[in-house]
Design a protein around this motif. Sequence first.
Motif, PDB file in Angstrom:
ATOM      1  N   UNK A 261       0.746  -1.285  -0.088  1.00 26.95           N
ATOM      2  CA  UNK A 261       0.043  -0.065  -0.016  1.00 26.95           C
ATOM      3  C   UNK A 261       0.793   1.438   0.181  1.00 26.95           C
ATOM      4  N   UNK A 262       0.139   2.311   0.090  1.00 26.86           N
ATOM      5  CA  UNK A 262       0.980   3.723  -0.046  1.00 26.86           C
ATOM      6  C   UNK A 262       2.115   3.855   1.224  1.00 26.86           C
ATOM      7  N   UNK A 263       1.824   2.999   2.054  1.00 27.05           N
ATOM      8  CA  UNK A 263       2.902   3.210   3.180  1.00 27.05           C
ATOM      9  C   UNK A 263       3.903   2.099   3.117  1.00 27.05           C
ATOM     10  N   UNK A 264       4.007   1.384   2.047  1.00 28.68           N
ATOM     11  CA  UNK A 264       4.950   0.327   1.522  1.00 28.68           C
ATOM     12  C   UNK A 264       5.007  -0.989   2.324  1.00 28.68           C
ATOM     13  N   UNK A 291      -8.292   0.002  -0.845  1.00 29.22           N
ATOM     14  CA  UNK A 291      -8.718   1.315  -1.714  1.00 29.22           C
ATOM     15  C   UNK A 291      -9.751   1.825  -0.756  1.00 29.22           C
ATOM     16  N   UNK A 292     -10.649   1.238  -0.254  1.00 25.97           N
ATOM     17  CA  UNK A 292     -11.984   1.683   0.688  1.00 25.97           C
ATOM     18  C   UNK A 292     -11.122   2.431   1.927  1.00 25.97           C
ATOM     19  N   UNK A 293     -10.110   2.180   2.199  1.00 30.94           N
ATOM     20  CA  UNK A 293      -9.328   2.878   3.581  1.00 30.94           C
ATOM     21  C   UNK A 293      -8.561   3.896   3.113  1.00 30.94           C
ATOM     22  N   UNK A 294      -8.437   3.961   1.890  1.00 32.57           N
ATOM     23  CA  UNK A 294      -7.637   5.133   1.148  1.00 32.57           C
ATOM     24  C   UNK A 294      -6.110   5.005   1.325  1.00 32.57           C
ATOM     25  N   UNK A 295      -5.832   3.629   1.282  1.00 27.24           N
ATOM     26  CA  UNK A 295      -4.370   3.030   1.427  1.00 27.24           C
ATOM     27  C   UNK A 295      -3.618   2.971  -0.095  1.00 27.24           C
ATOM     28  N   UNK A 332       3.073  -0.147  -9.478  1.00 24.59           N
ATOM     29  CA  UNK A 332       1.885   0.365 -10.487  1.00 24.59           C
ATOM     30  C   UNK A 332       0.767   0.167  -9.437  1.00 24.59           C
ATOM     31  N   UNK A 333      -0.033   1.207  -9.315  1.00 30.11           N
ATOM     32  CA  UNK A 333      -1.297   1.443  -8.838  1.00 30.11           C
ATOM     33  C   UNK A 333      -2.535   0.706  -9.309  1.00 30.11           C
TER      34      UNK A 333
END
Length: 522
Positions: A261-264, A291-295, A332-333
């Motif tokens: 995720x965006x936090x690695x 996705x729902x958690x905004x991660x 890759x998102x």
Amino acid sequence: MKTITTDRVIIVGAGLGALYAALKLAPHPVVMISPEVLGEGASSAWAQGGVAAAMDADDSPENHAHDTMNAGAGTVDPKVADLVTREALDYILDLTTMGTPFDRTDDSRYVLSREAAHSFARVVRVKGDQAGDRIMAALIEQVRETPSVQVLEGTMALDLDVQGGRATGVAIQDASEERSAPVMLRGPAILLAGGGSGGLYALTTNPPRIRGQVIGMAARAGALIADAEFVQFHPTAMDVGEDPAPLATEALRGEGAILVNKHGTRFMQAIHPDAELAPRDVVARAIFAEVKAGNRPMLDTREVLGEAIKTQFQSVAAYCARNGIDPAIDPIPVAPAAHYHMGGIATNTNGRASINGLWVCGEASSTGLHGANRLASNGLLEALVYARICAEGIGQTLPTQKQAPLVELTFEEGGIPPVPEAVKKLRETMTQLVGMVRDRRGLIRALQIIALLEEANGDSPSFLNMCATATLIAAGALVRKESRGAHDRSDFPEPVVGPGKRSEMYLSDALAIRAQACEELT
């Protein structure tokens, strides 16, 4: 309506199943209904992973069938799984003979890739992620050289005509603008091979025209539909704002790519023992939760492939390049996207639908192979197996005649195309209310919206076909009060105890459920 009668077998569709069936029917004359130029707009050509077959010395068709049934979450027909997996190797060899350039080692062995829920590496591929495209190219070349096959490019099917319980014809029109008056084309047998329903969703990996029309057309004619509620969402569609969404093939995870995720943070290890190679429904739900958690979930290929992704997976690399992503440097998102419909027109093991004179193969069918969650790369395999089965069955019903004049087709003005705004609303409704996670309230609301859209746009046969399939999916999901495979009900989070059961439903049943849902609106 103008009518044309032909001695040619009518094949609706131009993907892998349609092409293979046309070749296997030769020298019996056939006419194919293809909305696009051959090779364009077919889901088969977009398939990246490959074809699954037990080819490793330690593997076996029995292992392949076992994995198929495990992935299918209790609703796979064991006889169908045995039938399809037992013959898989023959189809790889046949495609090779036809010119498919499968990846080979220096000593000419097939390169085998492992994908989610497979216990062995058994997916044969072409240039990493170009299997569908290259198989299609090989078959198209064969079809172009086969004199018994006529292809009506730029035409699309609208309706089935059924007389005395038998399918006798297909209403077709000019596909370019969907404005021509329909023409009834009658033939001795009809094979539906026109794709699935992924395009009914706003986020999909399917070509734009694949929106459940063939399934809906058969349902409106009275065909039995099975497992409509089971829609597979591919875990790793590229989340880059494209419609359709480009696909980051599962083979990347087979090579060792990980999900972060965006936090690695790598999140699949805590969810399933197979981590990124868990069954597709498990991985898709995990990504959806991020996705729902905004991660911002992402597929990280940097360590396992680095720059090699650009030569080993050229399609993915091209998708990344046009969206300003360098996968050797950046993850890759990704997000789940509607990818494959396990449900469809119910067929028996001979590929026959419930209507006489009608056969079905490929994603438009529901054979019992996929259950509630398709095993990766079984889709192309099933299309091949049942295309041949259907061709053999149809051939047995035909006279010995081996020639027929070409279909001479002209369209007159007329016809009503779907309203783009209505299609957009339908797709949004399916994604928001009949998507990854479902509940009774959302499904009731979806059925209400579909009914209103259909009432306002009922002059378009193509849109009626879309609404029919959407209604069947939503009604099937409402009736199945459990979570199983790709069908996730937040209000019924566990599967029903005991053996899983396949669902069967006529459109009339689904419309009755929809009418009851609409009563709740008043």
